[in-house]
Scaffold this motif. Sequence first.
Motif, PDB file in Angstrom:
ATOM      1  N   GLY A 426       0.813  -1.209   0.000  1.00 41.85           N
ATOM      2  CA  GLY A 426       0.000   0.000   0.000  1.00 41.85           C
ATOM      3  C   GLY A 426       0.842   1.253   0.000  1.00 41.85           C
ATOM      4  O   GLY A 426       0.528   2.233  -0.693  1.00 41.85           O
ATOM      5  N   LEU A 430       0.597   3.971  -3.030  1.00 44.15           N
ATOM      6  CA  LEU A 430       0.217   5.369  -2.811  1.00 44.15           C
ATOM      7  C   LEU A 430       1.351   6.309  -3.194  1.00 44.15           C
ATOM      8  O   LEU A 430       1.111   7.432  -3.661  1.00 44.15           O
ATOM      9  CB  LEU A 430      -0.192   5.566  -1.346  1.00 44.15           C
ATOM     10  CG  LEU A 430      -1.508   4.858  -0.977  1.00 44.15           C
ATOM     11  CD1 LEU A 430      -1.659   4.782   0.533  1.00 44.15           C
ATOM     12  CD2 LEU A 430      -2.696   5.562  -1.603  1.00 44.15           C
ATOM     13  N   ALA A 440      -4.851   5.893  -9.049  1.00 41.78           N
ATOM     14  CA  ALA A 440      -5.126   4.841  -8.063  1.00 41.78           C
ATOM     15  C   ALA A 440      -5.895   3.697  -8.704  1.00 41.78           C
ATOM     16  O   ALA A 440      -5.634   2.519  -8.428  1.00 41.78           O
ATOM     17  CB  ALA A 440      -5.906   5.421  -6.882  1.00 41.78           C
ATOM     18  N   ASP A 444      -4.551  -0.224  -8.971  1.00 44.14           N
ATOM     19  CA  ASP A 444      -5.288  -1.385  -8.470  1.00 44.14           C
ATOM     20  C   ASP A 444      -5.588  -2.382  -9.582  1.00 44.14           C
ATOM     21  O   ASP A 444      -5.460  -3.601  -9.401  1.00 44.14           O
ATOM     22  CB  ASP A 444      -6.583  -0.937  -7.798  1.00 44.14           C
ATOM     23  CG  ASP A 444      -6.367  -0.440  -6.374  1.00 44.14           C
ATOM     24  OD1 ASP A 444      -5.238  -0.572  -5.870  1.00 44.14           O
ATOM     25  OD2 ASP A 444      -7.323   0.079  -5.770  1.00 44.14           O
ATOM     26  N   VAL A 458      -4.363  -0.069  -3.155  1.00 41.55           N
ATOM     27  CA  VAL A 458      -5.012   1.151  -2.665  1.00 41.55           C
ATOM     28  C   VAL A 458      -6.362   0.803  -2.053  1.00 41.55           C
ATOM     29  O   VAL A 458      -6.717   1.274  -0.964  1.00 41.55           O
ATOM     30  CB  VAL A 458      -5.171   2.182  -3.797  1.00 41.55           C
ATOM     31  CG1 VAL A 458      -5.913   3.417  -3.284  1.00 41.55           C
ATOM     32  CG2 VAL A 458      -3.810   2.583  -4.361  1.00 41.55           C
ATOM     33  N   GLU A 459      -7.121  -0.041  -2.730  1.00 45.89           N
ATOM     34  CA  GLU A 459      -8.401  -0.489  -2.176  1.00 45.89           C
ATOM     35  C   GLU A 459      -8.200  -1.190  -0.836  1.00 45.89           C
ATOM     36  O   GLU A 459      -8.989  -1.015   0.105  1.00 45.89           O
ATOM     37  CB  GLU A 459      -9.081  -1.449  -3.156  1.00 45.89           C
ATOM     38  CG  GLU A 459     -10.417  -1.988  -2.673  1.00 45.89           C
ATOM     39  CD  GLU A 459     -10.991  -3.073  -3.562  1.00 45.89           C
ATOM     40  OE1 GLU A 459     -12.060  -3.614  -3.211  1.00 45.89           O
ATOM     41  OE2 GLU A 459     -10.369  -3.391  -4.602  1.00 45.89           O
ATOM     42  N   GLN A 461      -5.849  -0.604   1.372  1.00 47.69           N
ATOM     43  CA  GLN A 461      -5.610   0.394   2.408  1.00 47.69           C
ATOM     44  C   GLN A 461      -6.903   1.082   2.820  1.00 47.69           C
ATOM     45  O   GLN A 461      -7.123   1.372   4.003  1.00 47.69           O
ATOM     46  CB  GLN A 461      -4.605   1.443   1.911  1.00 47.69           C
ATOM     47  CG  GLN A 461      -3.228   0.885   1.589  1.00 47.69           C
ATOM     48  CD  GLN A 461      -2.658   0.023   2.698  1.00 47.69           C
ATOM     49  OE1 GLN A 461      -2.538   0.468   3.838  1.00 47.69           O
ATOM     50  NE2 GLN A 461      -2.310  -1.214   2.370  1.00 47.69           N
ATOM     51  N   GLU A 462      -7.770   1.354   1.852  1.00 46.29           N
ATOM     52  CA  GLU A 462      -9.055   1.976   2.177  1.00 46.29           C
ATOM     53  C   GLU A 462      -9.892   1.066   3.061  1.00 46.29           C
ATOM     54  O   GLU A 462     -10.584   1.520   3.971  1.00 46.29           O
ATOM     55  CB  GLU A 462      -9.796   2.316   0.889  1.00 46.29           C
ATOM     56  CG  GLU A 462      -9.142   3.451   0.100  1.00 46.29           C
ATOM     57  CD  GLU A 462      -9.741   3.641  -1.268  1.00 46.29           C
ATOM     58  OE1 GLU A 462     -10.492   2.736  -1.722  1.00 46.29           O
ATOM     59  OE2 GLU A 462      -9.464   4.678  -1.905  1.00 46.29           O
ATOM     60  N   TRP A 494      -2.245  10.633   1.495  1.00 44.82           N
ATOM     61  CA  TRP A 494      -3.488   9.859   1.471  1.00 44.82           C
ATOM     62  C   TRP A 494      -4.125   9.801   2.858  1.00 44.82           C
ATOM     63  O   TRP A 494      -5.343   9.944   2.997  1.00 44.82           O
ATOM     64  CB  TRP A 494      -3.199   8.438   0.971  1.00 44.82           C
ATOM     65  CG  TRP A 494      -4.393   7.539   1.005  1.00 44.82           C
ATOM     66  CD1 TRP A 494      -5.412   7.460   0.090  1.00 44.82           C
ATOM     67  CD2 TRP A 494      -4.709   6.578   2.021  1.00 44.82           C
ATOM     68  NE1 TRP A 494      -6.330   6.518   0.472  1.00 44.82           N
ATOM     69  CE2 TRP A 494      -5.924   5.962   1.653  1.00 44.82           C
ATOM     70  CE3 TRP A 494      -4.082   6.181   3.198  1.00 44.82           C
ATOM     71  CZ2 TRP A 494      -6.517   4.967   2.424  1.00 44.82           C
ATOM     72  CZ3 TRP A 494      -4.669   5.198   3.965  1.00 44.82           C
ATOM     73  CH2 TRP A 494      -5.873   4.599   3.584  1.00 44.82           C
TER      74      TRP A 494
END
Length: 519
Positions: A426, A430, A440, A444, A458-459, A461-462, A494
């Motif tokens: 991640g 980022l 982003a 992904d 990235v997904e 980490q979200e 981020w």
Amino acid sequence: MTAIDSSRTVAVVGTGTMGQGIAQVALTAGHPVRLLDAAPGRAGEAAQAIGARLDRLVEKGRMTAADRDAARARLHPATDAGELADAALVVEAVVEQPAVKQELFAALEKIVADDCLLATNTSSLSVTAVAGVLRDPGRFVGLHFFNPAPLLPLVEVVSGHATDEEAAVRAAETVAAWGKTPVRCADLPGFIVNRIARPFYAEAFAVHEEHGIDPATIDAVLRECGGFRMGPFELTDLIGQDVNEAVTRSVWESFFHSPKFQPSLAQRRLVESRRLGRKSGHGWYSYAEGAEPPAPVDAAPRNAPEYVVAEGGLGPAAELLGMIREAGVTVRQEDEDGGTRLILPSGGQLVLADGQMACEFRDVVYFDLALDYRTAGRVALSVAPGAVRDETLAQATGLFQALGKKVTVIGDVPGMIVARTVAMLGDLALDAVARGAASAQDVDTAMRLGVNYPLGPVEWQERLGRDWAWELLENLHRTVPTGRYARTLGLHQWSYAAQDEADAMDAGNAVDAADGDAS
């Protein structure tokens, strides 16, 4: 739509595995294709090999005999570069040597029309540097296909420093018309996939070098707990240790020896000993006839505790609380917010991996992050010898076994296996977005399609939340202060953007609540 019309010729220079694959993709998309190779007779041999693969597609019902015959009629070996004069696109797939590629494109530029796109399939060289010898570098792009090109959907469309936007768009739309998924990226070392994927290998190799646990067990944890298709040891044996190490070294050198991309000494020793993986019969594992793949280390069965005390909602491991209750173990909730630990009847603690070492505490067992704790088949625990009571480890082991999981106990490894890998993936993802390497969404997409990751980084980490990777890497950097785990500016940006968004949402909810009270 600016894709190259299927009636226009596509030329492929270099007829090895990648060249043949790219030619087959263009051919089955309807283009006339010309093959050129520096070795006499090699282009003709490649055409025969492609024809044989088309025959197999017909046998498997994936292509009609009529389409195969039409494709064969459009495939032409060339003996001289002059035969490529009418090409609308030339894709190069020759040896990864800048001088060789530059000489080739300098010659091609004098032969093809001004509207012909020129593309390199390089996976590690600078697109900008290769194009530097051209009179018109604006029409030059990178088209990085993945092997095998006919099967894998991803193509990285790389814009060099001088690439015209129109050329990059045309290349991307052409690739899309061929049934592939293009992702746009800038000409930074490793592009998207080969750059961001480095921690998947590096962290596993580091755990092995730190004597955390053996390669087979690390592979099993990343597959069965992390949700990855293959573990890094078995995957690099498949790729070839020399190939994988060369890519790592190239990215490391391109980033001026950044510790984030530092190669593995253990992998270097494999290469030096010519234990290159499947192709040499031995890599991390033996592939000799009759050799059995090593089994991961499993903990012996233990009894589950009668109860646990939850201090906090367990953060990314929150679903464990419901699973523990379903297994018949009582959960006493002391605080539903904040903490990520369970108190066992022994008085010891079971804590989600946070980048710290178990030896820093007394009677603490760490457990690893999982992609999905419900579907995970295995969970790893980390202990410091002499710092945890046998009763505490037995209860922690029995708890996860009661949830139907195999349990692996590893050494005192900060960040464990899955957690540190996901945090580093991640962080680099980022960082790539922040540097303008790619969006982003494209990052992904590239990681899911290019290397079969279960989630885009990235997904991921979200899903884990803004603080998770931030805190884990902060602890890792304190524990291992080499710069490898220092958080990138991309992660900083981020995290603060995510916090601003959360604050704005909280403010909006507060206004809505006030309006509701007023009414």
